[in-house]
Design a protein around this motif. Structure first.
Motif, PDB file in Angstrom:
ATOM      1  N   GLY A 100       0.801  -1.219   0.000  1.00 14.81           N
ATOM      2  CA  GLY A 100       0.000   0.000   0.000  1.00 14.81           C
ATOM      3  C   GLY A 100       0.831   1.266   0.000  1.00 14.81           C
ATOM      4  O   GLY A 100       0.503   2.245  -0.688  1.00 14.81           O
ATOM      5  N   VAL A 101       1.943   1.281   0.747  1.00 18.12           N
ATOM      6  CA  VAL A 101       2.792   2.462   0.806  1.00 18.12           C
ATOM      7  C   VAL A 101       3.387   2.769  -0.574  1.00 18.12           C
ATOM      8  O   VAL A 101       3.420   3.930  -1.011  1.00 18.12           O
ATOM      9  CB  VAL A 101       3.922   2.266   1.846  1.00 18.12           C
ATOM     10  CG1 VAL A 101       4.902   3.430   1.781  1.00 18.12           C
ATOM     11  CG2 VAL A 101       3.339   2.135   3.245  1.00 18.12           C
ATOM     12  N   PHE A 102       3.825   1.731  -1.260  1.00 16.28           N
ATOM     13  CA  PHE A 102       4.395   1.921  -2.601  1.00 16.28           C
ATOM     14  C   PHE A 102       3.338   2.447  -3.567  1.00 16.28           C
ATOM     15  O   PHE A 102       3.615   3.339  -4.378  1.00 16.28           O
ATOM     16  CB  PHE A 102       4.963   0.603  -3.115  1.00 16.28           C
ATOM     17  CG  PHE A 102       5.524   0.690  -4.507  1.00 16.28           C
ATOM     18  CD1 PHE A 102       6.689   1.391  -4.762  1.00 16.28           C
ATOM     19  CD2 PHE A 102       4.869   0.076  -5.569  1.00 16.28           C
ATOM     20  CE1 PHE A 102       7.197   1.485  -6.057  1.00 16.28           C
ATOM     21  CE2 PHE A 102       5.364   0.162  -6.858  1.00 16.28           C
ATOM     22  CZ  PHE A 102       6.533   0.875  -7.101  1.00 16.28           C
ATOM     23  N   ALA A 103       2.133   1.924  -3.475  1.00 13.05           N
ATOM     24  CA  ALA A 103       1.060   2.380  -4.365  1.00 13.05           C
ATOM     25  C   ALA A 103       0.731   3.845  -4.109  1.00 13.05           C
ATOM     26  O   ALA A 103       0.490   4.618  -5.045  1.00 13.05           O
ATOM     27  CB  ALA A 103      -0.178   1.513  -4.174  1.00 13.05           C
ATOM     28  N   LEU A 104       0.723   4.261  -2.825  1.00  7.12           N
ATOM     29  CA  LEU A 104       0.488   5.665  -2.509  1.00  7.12           C
ATOM     30  C   LEU A 104       1.608   6.544  -3.053  1.00  7.12           C
ATOM     31  O   LEU A 104       1.368   7.655  -3.533  1.00  7.12           O
ATOM     32  CB  LEU A 104       0.378   5.851  -0.994  1.00  7.12           C
ATOM     33  CG  LEU A 104      -0.899   5.321  -0.317  1.00  7.12           C
ATOM     34  CD1 LEU A 104      -0.789   5.451   1.199  1.00  7.12           C
ATOM     35  CD2 LEU A 104      -2.131   6.065  -0.832  1.00  7.12           C
ATOM     36  N   ALA A 105       2.838   6.039  -2.979  1.00 10.38           N
ATOM     37  CA  ALA A 105       3.973   6.799  -3.512  1.00 10.38           C
ATOM     38  C   ALA A 105       3.867   6.965  -5.025  1.00 10.38           C
ATOM     39  O   ALA A 105       4.258   8.009  -5.573  1.00 10.38           O
ATOM     40  CB  ALA A 105       5.285   6.109  -3.141  1.00 10.38           C
ATOM     41  N   VAL A 106       3.331   5.953  -5.707  1.00  7.16           N
ATOM     42  CA  VAL A 106       3.171   6.029  -7.162  1.00  7.16           C
ATOM     43  C   VAL A 106       2.231   7.177  -7.546  1.00  7.16           C
ATOM     44  O   VAL A 106       2.394   7.802  -8.601  1.00  7.16           O
ATOM     45  CB  VAL A 106       2.648   4.686  -7.712  1.00  7.16           C
ATOM     46  CG1 VAL A 106       2.216   4.810  -9.178  1.00  7.16           C
ATOM     47  CG2 VAL A 106       3.725   3.613  -7.587  1.00  7.16           C
ATOM     48  N   LEU A 107       1.266   7.483  -6.686  1.00  5.63           N
ATOM     49  CA  LEU A 107       0.329   8.567  -6.972  1.00  5.63           C
ATOM     50  C   LEU A 107       1.012   9.925  -7.041  1.00  5.63           C
ATOM     51  O   LEU A 107       0.443  10.894  -7.546  1.00  5.63           O
ATOM     52  CB  LEU A 107      -0.784   8.604  -5.907  1.00  5.63           C
ATOM     53  CG  LEU A 107      -1.867   7.536  -6.044  1.00  5.63           C
ATOM     54  CD1 LEU A 107      -2.833   7.610  -4.874  1.00  5.63           C
ATOM     55  CD2 LEU A 107      -2.607   7.689  -7.367  1.00  5.63           C
ATOM     56  N   ALA A 108       2.244  10.013  -6.522  1.00  9.68           N
ATOM     57  CA  ALA A 108       2.997  11.262  -6.633  1.00  9.68           C
ATOM     58  C   ALA A 108       3.330  11.584  -8.081  1.00  9.68           C
ATOM     59  O   ALA A 108       3.722  12.718  -8.397  1.00  9.68           O
ATOM     60  CB  ALA A 108       4.277  11.174  -5.798  1.00  9.68           C
ATOM     61  N   LEU A 109       3.165  10.608  -8.978  1.00  5.47           N
ATOM     62  CA  LEU A 109       3.386  10.863 -10.404  1.00  5.47           C
ATOM     63  C   LEU A 109       2.386  11.885 -10.958  1.00  5.47           C
ATOM     64  O   LEU A 109       2.677  12.554 -11.950  1.00  5.47           O
ATOM     65  CB  LEU A 109       3.281   9.551 -11.198  1.00  5.47           C
ATOM     66  CG  LEU A 109       4.392   8.523 -10.959  1.00  5.47           C
ATOM     67  CD1 LEU A 109       4.076   7.227 -11.692  1.00  5.47           C
ATOM     68  CD2 LEU A 109       5.739   9.075 -11.412  1.00  5.47           C
ATOM     69  N   VAL A 110       1.224  12.000 -10.322  1.00  4.20           N
ATOM     70  CA  VAL A 110       0.213  12.957 -10.790  1.00  4.20           C
ATOM     71  C   VAL A 110       0.712  14.395 -10.629  1.00  4.20           C
ATOM     72  O   VAL A 110       0.786  15.148 -11.612  1.00  4.20           O
ATOM     73  CB  VAL A 110      -1.133  12.741 -10.076  1.00  4.20           C
ATOM     74  CG1 VAL A 110      -2.137  13.823 -10.487  1.00  4.20           C
ATOM     75  CG2 VAL A 110      -1.689  11.357 -10.398  1.00  4.20           C
ATOM     76  N   PRO A 111       1.067  14.841  -9.403  1.00  9.06           N
ATOM     77  CA  PRO A 111       1.607  16.212  -9.308  1.00  9.06           C
ATOM     78  C   PRO A 111       2.937  16.380 -10.022  1.00  9.06           C
ATOM     79  O   PRO A 111       3.264  17.490 -10.472  1.00  9.06           O
ATOM     80  CB  PRO A 111       1.755  16.429  -7.793  1.00  9.06           C
ATOM     81  CG  PRO A 111       1.803  15.069  -7.197  1.00  9.06           C
ATOM     82  CD  PRO A 111       0.945  14.215  -8.079  1.00  9.06           C
ATOM     83  N   LEU A 112       3.701  15.301 -10.157  1.00  4.34           N
ATOM     84  CA  LEU A 112       4.955  15.390 -10.902  1.00  4.34           C
ATOM     85  C   LEU A 112       4.680  15.705 -12.371  1.00  4.34           C
ATOM     86  O   LEU A 112       5.383  16.511 -12.995  1.00  4.34           O
ATOM     87  CB  LEU A 112       5.740  14.080 -10.780  1.00  4.34           C
ATOM     88  CG  LEU A 112       7.120  14.041 -11.459  1.00  4.34           C
ATOM     89  CD1 LEU A 112       8.035  15.085 -10.841  1.00  4.34           C
ATOM     90  CD2 LEU A 112       7.732  12.644 -11.348  1.00  4.34           C
ATOM     91  N   ALA A 113       3.646  15.076 -12.928  1.00  3.01           N
ATOM     92  CA  ALA A 113       3.257  15.368 -14.310  1.00  3.01           C
ATOM     93  C   ALA A 113       2.775  16.807 -14.442  1.00  3.01           C
ATOM     94  O   ALA A 113       3.067  17.489 -15.433  1.00  3.01           O
ATOM     95  CB  ALA A 113       2.161  14.394 -14.759  1.00  3.01           C
ATOM     96  N   VAL A 114       2.025  17.283 -13.446  1.00  2.18           N
ATOM     97  CA  VAL A 114       1.570  18.673 -13.453  1.00  2.18           C
ATOM     98  C   VAL A 114       2.762  19.621 -13.441  1.00  2.18           C
ATOM     99  O   VAL A 114       2.802  20.609 -14.181  1.00  2.18           O
ATOM    100  CB  VAL A 114       0.649  18.951 -12.241  1.00  2.18           C
ATOM    101  CG1 VAL A 114       0.311  20.447 -12.149  1.00  2.18           C
ATOM    102  CG2 VAL A 114      -0.634  18.139 -12.348  1.00  2.18           C
ATOM    103  N   LEU A 115       3.740  19.322 -12.595  1.00  2.00           N
ATOM    104  CA  LEU A 115       4.942  20.158 -12.515  1.00  2.00           C
ATOM    105  C   LEU A 115       5.681  20.181 -13.851  1.00  2.00           C
ATOM    106  O   LEU A 115       6.143  21.238 -14.307  1.00  2.00           O
ATOM    107  CB  LEU A 115       5.861  19.632 -11.412  1.00  2.00           C
ATOM    108  CG  LEU A 115       7.149  20.418 -11.145  1.00  2.00           C
ATOM    109  CD1 LEU A 115       6.821  21.849 -10.744  1.00  2.00           C
ATOM    110  CD2 LEU A 115       7.979  19.727 -10.071  1.00  2.00           C
ATOM    111  N   ALA A 116       5.790  19.021 -14.487  1.00  2.00           N
ATOM    112  CA  ALA A 116       6.485  18.941 -15.776  1.00  2.00           C
ATOM    113  C   ALA A 116       5.755  19.737 -16.857  1.00  2.00           C
ATOM    114  O   ALA A 116       6.381  20.332 -17.737  1.00  2.00           O
ATOM    115  CB  ALA A 116       6.613  17.482 -16.203  1.00  2.00           C
TER     116      ALA A 116
END
Length: 399
Positions: free
Chosen positions: A157-173
C-alpha cells in the motif's frame, strides 16, 4: 498557422492540467482503501481526509478567482511542487492529524492549478474545454483505479500511494514550460473586441448559469457521497457496487465526448430537467435492493451530471466578459464538491434519508429555476435587439 497551432497547443496543455488537478475525486474510493491498508486509517476517518482535500481545493480555487491576475506566472509550478511534496509525504505518514493537513495542502495546490488551467482552456472553446477535461479526467481515473490495486498487491500500500505522486509530478512537468511560454494567456485572450468598457463579469444569465453549475455539482456530490452507503443498507453486494461505478464511468466518458460540441442539440433548460431526474435516480432505484436497477441508476447519474455540468459551465463561460468571471465559473466546481457532501451529511444526521432526498430535490429545483431564468433573460434580450430602434423607424432604408 504557427500562432493558431501554438494557441490550441496551449489549450490542450491546459485541458490536461485541469484533468490531472481534479483527478483525486475520481480515485478517492481506491485511494482511501490504500490509505487504510498502508496506515491503518479507520474507515470512519475517511470523511475527514476527503473533506480536507476538497476544502483545500475550494480555498485554492477562491484564491485564484480573486487574485488570479496578480499571481506570478510560476504560481501553478509552485502549487504543483507543493502537491508533489504533500503526495510523497502522504505515503510515509501515519499520523491522522498530519494526513489531514497534508491532504488539505494537496487540495489547495490542485485547486490553484485546476482553476487557473480551466479558465485558460475555456477562454477559447468553453463547452469543448469543459467536455474535454471531463473526458480526460474520467478516462484517467478509470485507468488509475484499475491499475492501483495491482500495484498495491505487488509492492504494498505504501508503494502504491507513492506512485500517486506521479500525478503532481506530471503537473509540474507540464506547468514549467507552459507558464514560461504563455504568461498572461488568460488575460490576453479575454481582451477581445466588444469587451472593452464592460465592467461587469457577465450578464445576468451568465451569473444564473454559474449558480446553476454550483447547484448541480452540489446535488451530484450530495447524492454520490451516500450512494455506496445506501446500496449497502439495501443489501446490494460490494462487487455490484464496484461494477456499477465502472460502468457509470464509461457512460460518463461517452457523455462527455457527446457534449464536446459548442452548439447544443437539446435546449439547456430541458437538459437540466432531464439531468435532475437522472441525479435522483439512485435514491429511488437503490431502495429496491436489486443489482439491475442500482447499476442503471449509477449510469443515469453519471450521464446526467456529466452532461449538465459541462453544458452549464460552458454556457456560463460564453457569457463571461472578463477573465475574473471565467475563473469564477471554474471555482464553482470545487465549491460544489465540498458544499454537497457537507450539506448531505448535515441532512442525513438530522433528518435521515428523507431529509437527504428532500435537500437534493430542492437544490435541483433551484438549479433548474436558474436555467429557466437564463433562457428567459437571453430570449428577452434577443427580442429587444430584433426590435427596430427610433432611428430605424425614421429611416426606412436603413431599417
Amino acid at each position: 498557422m504557427e500562432s493558431v497551432f501554438h494557441r490550441y497547443g496551449a489549450v490542450a496543455i491546459a485541458v490536461l492540467l485541469a484533468a490531472l488537478a481534479c483527478l483525486q475525486p475520481g480515485i478517492d474510493p481506491v485511494f482511501l482503501t490504500l490509505l487504510s491498508v498502508a496506515h491503518a486509517v479507520e474507515p470512519g476517518s475517511h470523511g475527514w481526509i476527503v473533506g480536507a482535500t476538497q476544502a483545500g481545493m475550494a480555498v485554492g480555487a477562491l484564491l485564484v478567482w480573486r487574485c488570479g491576475s496578480a499571481l506570478p506566472r510560476t504560481c501553478m509550478s509552485i502549487a504543483a511542487l507543493i502537491a508533489l511534496v504533500a503526495s510523497v509525504m502522504t505515503a510515509g505518514l501515519s499520523d491522522m492529524t498530519g494526513l489531514v493537513i497534508l491532504r488539505a495542502l494537496y487540495g489547495g495546490a490542485m485547486g490553484i492549478v485546476y482553476t487557473q488551467a480551466m479558465s485558460r482552456a475555456a477562454a477559447v472553446r468553453p463547452n469543448g474545454a469543459y467536455g474535454a477535461v471531463f473526458l480526460v479526467q474520467l478516462m484517467l481515473s478509470t485507468v488509475v483505479a484499475l491499475i492501483l490495486p495491482a500495484i498495491a498487491q505487488a509492492g504494498g500500500g505504501v508503494f502504491a500511494l507513492a506512485v500517486l505522486a506521479l500525478v503532481p509530478l506530471a503537473v509540474l512537468a507540464l506547468t514549467a514550460p507552459s507558464m514560461a511560454s504563455c504568461g498572461r494567456t488568460d488575460e490576453r485572450i479575454s481582451a477581445v473586441p466588444g469587451c472593452a468598457g464592460k465592467i461587469a463579469g457577465a450578464s445576468a444569465s451568465g451569473w444564473a448559469l454559474a449558480g446553476a453549475t454550483f447547484f448541480f455539482i452540489c446535488a451530484t456530490m450530495m447524492i454520490w457521497s451516500f450512494t455506496g452507503a445506501l446500496a449497502v443498507a439495501a443489501g446490494i453486494e460490494e462487487e455490484v457496487i464496484g461494477l456499477a461505478v465502472a460502468i457509470g464511468s464509461v457512460a460518463g466518458v461517452l457523455t462527455a465526448f457527446a457534449v464536446l460540441r459548442e452548439e447544443p442539440v437539446i435546449q439547456l433548460s430541458l437538459t437540466g430537467i432531464m439531468a435532475a431526474f437522472c441525479l435522483v435516480s439512485p435514491m429511488i432505484l437503490t431502495a429496491q435492493g436489486e443489482a439491475g436497477p442500482f447499476i442503471l441508476s449509477i449510469v443515469l447519474l453519471n450521464i446526467g451530471s456529466t452532461a449538465i455540468i459541462i453544458r452549464c459551465s460552458g454556457m456560463a463561460t460564453v457569457r463571461a466578459h472578463t477573465a475574473l468571471f471565467r475563473r469564477f465559473v471554474a471555482t464553482t466546481h470545487p465549491l460544489g464538491m465540498i458544499g454537497g457532501p457537507v450539506l448531505g451529511s448535515v441532512l442525513m444526521m438530522t433528518l435521515g434519508e428523507a431529509g437527504l432526498m428532500g435537500g437534493a430535490v430542492a437544490i435541483l429545483i433551484s438549479g433548474c429555476a436558474l436555467l429557466l431564468f437564463a433562457a428567459t433573460h437571453d430570449r428577452s434580450i434577443a427580442l429587444r435587439r430584433a426590435m427596430p430602434t427610433s432611428e430605424d423607424r425614421r429611416d426606412p432604408v436603413a431599417a
